[in-house]
Write a protein that holds these residues in place. Structure first.
Motif, PDB file in Angstrom:
ATOM      1  N   GLN A  31       0.833  -1.201   0.000  1.00  0.00           N
ATOM      2  CA  GLN A  31       0.000   0.000   0.000  1.00  0.00           C
ATOM      3  C   GLN A  31       0.867   1.251   0.000  1.00  0.00           C
ATOM      4  O   GLN A  31       0.582   2.229  -0.675  1.00  0.00           O
ATOM      5  N   GLN A  32       1.951   1.199   0.777  1.00  0.00           N
ATOM      6  CA  GLN A  32       2.834   2.356   0.885  1.00  0.00           C
ATOM      7  C   GLN A  32       3.508   2.660  -0.464  1.00  0.00           C
ATOM      8  O   GLN A  32       3.719   3.812  -0.809  1.00  0.00           O
ATOM      9  N   ALA A  52       2.246   2.599  -3.231  1.00  0.00           N
ATOM     10  CA  ALA A  52       1.340   3.325  -4.125  1.00  0.00           C
ATOM     11  C   ALA A  52       1.565   4.830  -4.062  1.00  0.00           C
ATOM     12  O   ALA A  52       1.008   5.572  -4.864  1.00  0.00           O
ATOM     13  N   LEU A  53       2.375   5.297  -3.095  1.00  0.00           N
ATOM     14  CA  LEU A  53       2.649   6.730  -2.988  1.00  0.00           C
ATOM     15  C   LEU A  53       3.769   7.166  -3.928  1.00  0.00           C
ATOM     16  O   LEU A  53       4.239   8.302  -3.845  1.00  0.00           O
ATOM     17  N   GLY A  54       4.197   6.284  -4.806  1.00  0.00           N
ATOM     18  CA  GLY A  54       5.296   6.625  -5.704  1.00  0.00           C
ATOM     19  C   GLY A  54       6.616   6.143  -5.136  1.00  0.00           C
ATOM     20  O   GLY A  54       6.753   6.004  -3.919  1.00  0.00           O
ATOM     21  N   ASP A  55       7.572   5.902  -6.005  1.00  0.00           N
ATOM     22  CA  ASP A  55       8.856   5.345  -5.573  1.00  0.00           C
ATOM     23  C   ASP A  55       9.531   6.214  -4.535  1.00  0.00           C
ATOM     24  O   ASP A  55      10.057   5.728  -3.543  1.00  0.00           O
ATOM     25  N   SER A  56       9.501   7.540  -4.750  1.00  0.00           N
ATOM     26  CA  SER A  56      10.251   8.427  -3.857  1.00  0.00           C
ATOM     27  C   SER A  56       9.756   8.306  -2.431  1.00  0.00           C
ATOM     28  O   SER A  56      10.539   8.086  -1.504  1.00  0.00           O
ATOM     29  N   ILE A  57       8.436   8.436  -2.247  1.00  0.00           N
ATOM     30  CA  ILE A  57       7.923   8.414  -0.877  1.00  0.00           C
ATOM     31  C   ILE A  57       7.978   7.008  -0.311  1.00  0.00           C
ATOM     32  O   ILE A  57       8.240   6.822   0.873  1.00  0.00           O
ATOM     33  N   GLY A  95      -6.179   3.267  -3.402  1.00  0.00           N
ATOM     34  CA  GLY A  95      -5.264   2.379  -4.097  1.00  0.00           C
ATOM     35  C   GLY A  95      -5.940   1.096  -4.549  1.00  0.00           C
ATOM     36  O   GLY A  95      -7.148   1.053  -4.745  1.00  0.00           O
TER      37      GLY A  95
END
Ligand SMILES: Nc1ncnc2c1ncn2[C@@H]1O[C@H](COP(=O)(O)OP(=O)(O)OP(=O)(O)O)[C@@H](O)[C@H]1O
Ligand SMILES: [Mg+2]
Lengths: 257, 368
Positions: free
Chosen positions: B253-254, B256-261, B313
């Motif tokens: 799930q985490q 899903a915030l984009g690779d950077s975050i 998500g």
């Protein structure tokens, strides 16, 4: 000046494209460091190296003289929080849910959601002024509101270091200054802030330590009063200018010719 | 940190939460979630999720009951209960129908989870294993083992996993050009799927007659004639895979915030991705090895589940539950539609899912 976080002689590149060679930067503890420089000079790349999104080809990024690549992922995430230029919100997520994601490094299978987590999320939402739309989907917010939600998420991570890539983008002028004041306040409370800022005058006014970058190198660093002069602005931004004292703060103010 | 220090911080925290009855605490009150206390800490479960779990379990039980009753002649509820409790043994219900019902549930869940995993990886609702050719690839592996090496069922399963992994690697390497774009991967995956399907047809055509007969019934995915013996190994494998990915669900799930975050909040992204690919391909290939390529459950279940759960998500649990219900339902329709002839369930899922895919494509085009 003490330093826990530093980059030593790092070479940063994307595949064959080398952005920085042998760059070194000591981030002063408990200070507000602003990174400025023209588009494409490698500011975001430098921040990405600090949070381990980019492995240096040579050299090391270290925290407490340990290489960050040796730290467990969540342990590093409890030290450094990072707001990238282009964060991605999952479809259908609400503000509160997104801010709660900042607590991820504090949780594990056995350490579940705690009162401390709740508190951190609530405080972050108040601090970043997003509590008014706490239960709205992030996708339905304006660009500036959304930017504040991301700031709230990073605050909820509750880390000693805040690395922010252009946190003021999309914000109206009031909220730009509010955010900068907030970052100063957090610095006063003992946190270390590193922000990429595009407005050089804001950087001069708020930063304790100014880092001016050009073509992947650090052209100058130090307090704004020490480093900012017409020659530097000409060199870094290729902009002829006059430097005057900011009528409010007395810090250098760049006025283009 | 020493023990005393830890105690101190704990005390501070409790004090902090006790003394603060500021407007912030009203923010804490979540109306949409139920608090499940666990040793002083808590899990928050969204009400919608609970409703969905209960609803899906009820649907599964009801469909399962119909599945146990339905056949050339309907069994009465009494007969079904008798067979289940063993008071009134019935070979037809316990040995023929029950494995099929259970297979529908578990395979559906596995496909739903595989779909959710790949839709998360590609960040695209069309990036599911059936669309990007992994089912077809797994089927190629199985066919090769059967026709060329005349392998037994366990070797067939290994062939399917290998075929799925090779196809995944192929799609990945073809769509990788400075960075990975979900849409690019999907388009290339659709092309790979078409080519691999053609290869499968050719393999069936040139196979020995008996093998070809077996393979054709299987070509579009079928639960016909499944018995308990076919299911033991796949069940163990799928249960294991689901448990592994279940433990990593929050990291998924985490991401899903984009690779950077994802990285900056502590997800070990490379390890997580590898695990996701292995579990996703493992689930797909295991189902394919037993039932053939059952298309479109992996595509549709995660998206339907996401909407039902109103969750952000593409979460795993709703995908698993919806997948289970969907495949069970499709298999019942497959049995009833042209009764007494039992259709392969894949025909039904393809018919339903094909329409859904067209709608999804239209949406995607409109969005651009
Ligand atoms: N993912 C990538 N792949 C290849 N090259 C990249 C990538 N990201 C950045 N670059 C290149 O690296 C250089 C530095 O980029 P960077 O993003 O660090 O610039 P920046 O200083 O943050 O610029 P801006 O002010 O526009 O945000 C640029 O020349 C850019 O083209
Ligand atoms: Mg940048």
């Amino acid at each position: 000046m003490t330093t826990r976080l530093s980059a030593q002689d790092v070479t940063l590149s994307y595949g064959d494209r080398v952005v920085s060679t042998r760059l070194s930067l000591d981030v002063p503890d408990g200070a507000f460091t602003a990174v400025v420089g023209p588009n494409g000079c490698g500011k975001s790349t430098l921040l990405r190296a600090f949070v381990r999104l980019l492995k240096p080809g040579e050299g090391t990024v270290s925290l407490d003289s340990r290489s960050v690549s040796d730290l467990p992922a969540k342990a590093l995430a409890r030290e450094l929080a990072f707001l990238p230029q282009d964060p991605l919100a999952p479809e259908g997520i609400t503000v509160r849910q997104l801010v709660a994601r900042g607590r991820y490094p504090h949780q594990s299978l056995l350490a579940l959601w705690t009162t401390a987590d709740e508190q951190a999320v609530a405080e972050a939402m108040v601090t970043a002024e997003v509590e008014d739309f706490a239960d709205r989907p992030v996708a339905e917010l304006s660009g500036g509101q959304r930017q504040r939600v991301w700031v709230a998420m990073v605050l909820a991570q509750d880390t000693p270091y805040l690395l922010l890539d252009e946190p003021t983008s999309f914000l109206d002028i009031t909220h730009q200054y509010r955010l900068l004041a907030l970052l100063s306040r957090l610095r006063d409370e003992g946190r270390t802030v590193i922000a990429v800022l595009h407005d050089i005058n804001q950087a001069c006014r708020y930063a304790d330590h100014l880092v001016a970058m050009k073509e992947g190198r650090i052209a100058a660093e130090g307090t704004a009063a020490d480093v900012v002069d017409a020659a530097l602005i000409k060199d870094v931004f290729d902009l002829p200018s006059v430097i005057v004292a900011d009528p409010v703060s007395g810090t250098p103010m760049v006025v283009p010719e | 940190m020493t023990d005393t220090q830890r105690h101190d911080t704990q005390r501070q925290e409790t004090q902090r939460s006790d003394t603060r009855e500021t407007p912030e605490s009203t923010l804490l009150r979540r109306t949409s979630a139920v608090r499940v206390p666990v040793r002083g800490r808590a899990w928050f479960v969204e009400r919608r999720t609970i409703t969905l779990v209960v609803g899906c379990v009820v649907a599964m039980l009801a469909l399962g009951f119909v599945g146990l009753s339905y056949g050339t002649s309907w069994a009465t509820p009494g007969e079904v209960f008798g067979a289940l409790t063993g008071l009134e043994p019935s070979v037809v219900i316990a040995e023929w129908r029950a494995p099929r019902v259970v297979a529908g549930m578990l395979f559906g869940a596995a496909l739903g989870v595989a779909g959710a995993i790949f839709q998360n990886l590609t960040r695209n609702p069309m990036g599911s294993p059936d669309i990007i050719g992994l089912d077809a690839g797994a089927y190629t592996g199985a066919l090769l083992v059967m026709t060329v090496f005349a392998g037994a069922s366990t070797t067939v399963a290994f062939g399917a996993v290998a075929g799925g992994l090779v196809t995944a690697a192929l799609v990945y390497s073809l769509s990788r050009s400075n960075g990975l774009s979900g849409m690019r991967l999907v388009v290339i995956g659709i092309a790979v799927n078409a080519m691999v399907t053609a290869l499968n047809n050719w393999l069936v055509l040139r196979a020995e007659l008996e093998v070809a007969m077996a393979a054709v019934g299987w070509n579009s995915g079928s639960l016909n004639g499944i018995d308990w013996e076919d299911l033991l190994v796949p069940f163990t494998v799928i249960a294991l895979l689901l448990a592994v990915i279940g433990l990593r669900a929050s990291a998924l799930q985490q991401s899903a915030l984009g690779d950077s975050i994802a990285v900056s909040t502590g997800v070990p992204l490379e390890r997580q991705r590898l695990l996701m690919v292995l579990v996703g391909v493992g689930c797909t290939a295991t189902v394919t090895a037993v039932a053939g390529p059952v298309m479109f459950v992996a595509l549709a279940a995660p998206q339907i589940g996401r909407r039902l759960a109103k969750a952000p998500g593409v979460p795993l649990l709703p995908a698993a539950l919806t997948g289970a219900v969907l495949l069970q339902l499709a298999d019942l329709i497959a049995q009833m539609l042209l009764a007494p002839v039992s259709l392969p369930v894949g025909v039904v899922t393809t018919a339903i899912g094909g329409g859904y895919l067209i709608w999804l494509l239209a949406q995607e085009v409109r969005r651009r």
